[in-house]
Design a protein around this motif. Structure first.
Motif, short mmCIF file in Angstrom:
data_model
loop_
_atom_site.label_atom_id
_atom_site.label_comp_id
_atom_site.label_asym_id
_atom_site.label_seq_id
_atom_site.Cartn_x
_atom_site.Cartn_y
_atom_site.Cartn_z
N ILE A 125 0.80 -1.23 0.00
CA ILE A 125 0.00 0.00 0.00
C ILE A 125 0.83 1.28 0.00
CG2 ILE A 125 -1.82 1.27 1.22
CD1 ILE A 125 -2.68 -1.50 0.19
N HIS A 126 0.47 2.16 -0.93
CA HIS A 126 0.94 3.55 -0.95
C HIS A 126 -0.18 4.39 -0.34
CE1 HIS A 126 2.81 7.18 -2.93
NE2 HIS A 126 1.57 7.60 -2.78
N SER A 127 0.14 5.19 0.68
CA SER A 127 -0.92 5.89 1.40
C SER A 127 -0.59 7.35 1.71
CB SER A 127 -1.21 5.16 2.72
OG SER A 127 -0.03 5.09 3.51
N ARG A 128 0.30 7.95 0.95
CA ARG A 128 0.76 9.31 1.24
C ARG A 128 -0.38 10.32 1.30
NH1 ARG A 128 5.32 11.08 -2.76
NH2 ARG A 128 3.58 10.76 -4.22
N CYS A 152 3.36 7.03 6.77
CA CYS A 152 3.64 8.31 7.44
C CYS A 152 2.45 8.81 8.25
CB CYS A 152 4.05 9.37 6.42
SG CYS A 152 5.63 9.03 5.63
N GLY A 153 1.52 7.92 8.58
CA GLY A 153 0.35 8.31 9.36
C GLY A 153 0.70 8.61 10.81
N LYS A 154 -0.21 9.27 11.51
CA LYS A 154 0.00 9.62 12.91
C LYS A 154 -0.04 8.37 13.79
CE LYS A 154 -1.91 14.28 12.39
NZ LYS A 154 -2.96 15.25 12.80
N LYS A 155 0.37 8.55 15.05
CA LYS A 155 0.50 7.41 15.95
C LYS A 155 -0.81 6.65 16.14
CE LYS A 155 4.56 8.75 18.66
NZ LYS A 155 5.10 9.05 20.01
N ASN A 156 -1.93 7.37 16.16
CA ASN A 156 -3.21 6.67 16.34
C ASN A 156 -3.53 5.77 15.15
OD1 ASN A 156 -3.71 9.15 14.81
ND2 ASN A 156 -5.88 8.67 14.99
N LEU A 157 -3.11 6.18 13.94
CA LEU A 157 -3.33 5.35 12.77
C LEU A 157 -2.37 4.17 12.74
CD1 LEU A 157 -3.97 8.02 9.98
CD2 LEU A 157 -5.64 6.52 11.07
N ILE A 158 -1.14 4.40 13.19
CA ILE A 158 -0.18 3.30 13.30
C ILE A 158 -0.73 2.24 14.25
CG2 ILE A 158 2.11 2.64 14.15
CD1 ILE A 158 3.11 5.39 13.19
N GLU A 159 -1.26 2.71 15.38
CA GLU A 159 -1.81 1.78 16.38
C GLU A 159 -3.03 1.03 15.82
OE1 GLU A 159 -2.26 -0.17 20.13
OE2 GLU A 159 -0.61 0.72 19.00
N ARG A 160 -3.86 1.74 15.09
CA ARG A 160 -5.03 1.11 14.49
C ARG A 160 -4.62 0.01 13.49
NH1 ARG A 160 -9.64 4.48 11.08
NH2 ARG A 160 -10.85 2.68 10.33
N ALA A 161 -3.66 0.35 12.64
CA ALA A 161 -3.18 -0.63 11.66
C ALA A 161 -2.48 -1.79 12.34
CB ALA A 161 -2.24 0.06 10.67
N GLU A 178 12.94 10.70 12.08
CA GLU A 178 12.41 10.39 13.41
C GLU A 178 11.04 9.74 13.33
OE1 GLU A 178 11.25 9.85 17.19
OE2 GLU A 178 13.30 10.20 16.49
N ASN A 179 10.23 10.11 12.35
CA ASN A 179 8.90 9.50 12.27
C ASN A 179 8.98 7.99 12.04
OD1 ASN A 179 9.84 10.15 9.58
ND2 ASN A 179 7.80 9.73 8.79
N PHE A 180 9.94 7.55 11.22
CA PHE A 180 10.10 6.12 11.00
C PHE A 180 10.77 5.43 12.19
CE2 PHE A 180 10.05 7.41 6.36
CZ PHE A 180 8.75 6.99 6.16
N GLN A 181 11.66 6.13 12.86
CA GLN A 181 12.28 5.58 14.07
C GLN A 181 11.22 5.35 15.14
OE1 GLN A 181 15.48 8.25 15.14
NE2 GLN A 181 16.53 7.95 13.19
N SER A 182 10.28 6.30 15.26
CA SER A 182 9.19 6.16 16.22
C SER A 182 8.29 4.98 15.86
CB SER A 182 8.38 7.46 16.27
OG SER A 182 7.26 7.33 17.11
N LEU A 183 8.02 4.85 14.56
CA LEU A 183 7.20 3.72 14.09
C LEU A 183 7.84 2.39 14.50
CD1 LEU A 183 5.45 3.33 10.68
CD2 LEU A 183 6.87 1.48 11.53
N VAL A 184 9.15 2.29 14.30
CA VAL A 184 9.88 1.06 14.66
C VAL A 184 9.73 0.75 16.14
CG1 VAL A 184 12.17 0.02 14.87
CG2 VAL A 184 11.53 1.21 12.76
N ARG A 185 9.81 1.79 16.96
CA ARG A 185 9.71 1.57 18.41
C ARG A 185 8.31 1.14 18.82
NH1 ARG A 185 12.91 6.39 18.38
NH2 ARG A 185 11.07 7.66 18.83
N ASN A 186 7.31 1.53 18.05
CA ASN A 186 5.92 1.30 18.45
C ASN A 186 5.23 0.12 17.78
OD1 ASN A 186 4.95 3.58 20.37
ND2 ASN A 186 6.16 4.67 18.83
N VAL A 187 5.92 -0.52 16.85
CA VAL A 187 5.34 -1.67 16.15
C VAL A 187 6.18 -2.91 16.47
CG1 VAL A 187 4.87 -2.69 13.89
CG2 VAL A 187 4.40 -0.26 14.28
N PRO A 188 5.55 -4.02 16.83
CA PRO A 188 6.30 -5.25 17.13
C PRO A 188 7.16 -5.68 15.95
CG PRO A 188 3.99 -5.48 17.75
CD PRO A 188 4.08 -4.22 16.96
N ILE A 189 8.29 -6.29 16.25
CA ILE A 189 9.18 -6.79 15.20
C ILE A 189 8.47 -7.82 14.33
CG2 ILE A 189 10.14 -8.64 16.65
CD1 ILE A 189 12.07 -6.54 14.01
#
Length: 244
Positions: A125-128, A152-161, A178-189
């Motif tokens: 998915i491309h979702s820009r 590149c969605g906000k944290k609430n969308l990352i959590e939803r997905a 930093e946005n991708f670094q944050s995503l890595v920290r907040n999504v399970p491996i």
């Protein structure tokens, strides 16, 4: 054991030295380079590359900006005809930067979702600038094997997905984004992949990106997760086996 889950080997940036690019990837111990089609010509070129190089796998799709200019039904028939040679539907989705043809984008995207479900293939998915709408459409479709490329969605969308069980591919520019670094920290491996999006999003300033550089995403994932590089490699390879 490295995997570049998303790039574009068919573009002009690789016209002069693609064999060398493939060799570089093999020397870095890449097992898979998943190159994505974006329109009719791109899909044909992507198929040829996958047939030529063992390391290269193909995803075929229609990029949002081409949704209004292609014969979608004809392209769907082409993809179905070659389904034995592809591992995913992609790159597809929505792009909200220019919403002139957004309704046509949505119609095309829904057809691509339906196609992925029919062929039982993962969808890339491309979702820009359209992250929320993409997730809404995916959730409504109940499709399971979803890979959110360069999300590149906000944290609430990352959590939803994340809760929906979707996967995220981390581009090589994570080394400074930093946005991708944050995503890595907040999504399970268990829900992460690594990508280059080559020739774009290079981890190195003023240097064309290529699949061999995907190791930089792996290194940054390991850093952010406080894991060893080997642990990250093993987990992402298991994700590959599970999804593809």
């Amino acid at each position: 054991m490295l995997i570049d889950i998303h790039c574009h080997l068919d573009v002009e940036h690789f016209e002069k030295d693609l064999p060398e690019v493939i060799k570089n990837a093999e020397e870095k111990e890449l097992k898979v380079i998943l190159t994505n089609g974006t329109n009719s010509d791109s899909n044909k070129a992507t198929l040829k590359l996958a047939k030529k190089y063992d390391i290269v796998k193909a995803a075929l799709g229609i990029y949002p900006e081409h949704a209004h200019e292609l014969d979608i039904e004809k392209e769907i028939e082409f993809i179905k005809k070659h389904k034995e040679h592809i591992v995913a539907i992609g790159e597809v989705g929505l792009d909200g930067i220019d919403k002139t043809n957004f309704e046509e984008q949505k119609k095309c995207f829904q057809q691509m979702i339906d196609l992925a479900k029919e062929l039982n293939l993962p969808i890339i998915i491309h979702s820009r600038k359209a992250e929320s709408v993409c997730i809404e459409m995916l959730q409504a479709s109940k499709i399971k094997k979803v890979l959110l490329h360069c999300f590149c969605g906000k944290k609430n969308l990352i959590e939803r997905a994340r809760k929906l069980g979707y996967y995220f591919s981390v581009p090589t520019n994570v080394v400074r984004a930093e946005n991708f670094q944050s995503l890595v920290r907040n999504v399970p491996i268990t829900q992460l992949f690594a990508e280059t999006d080559a020739p774009w999003l290079s981890p190195f300033k003023d240097k064309r990106n290529e699949p061999a550089f995907v190791v930089e995403s792996y290194k940054e994932i390991a850093k952010q997760k406080k894991m060893t590089l080997e642990e990250v490699k093993k987990n992402i390879f298991m994700n590959w086996q599970k999804v593809f």
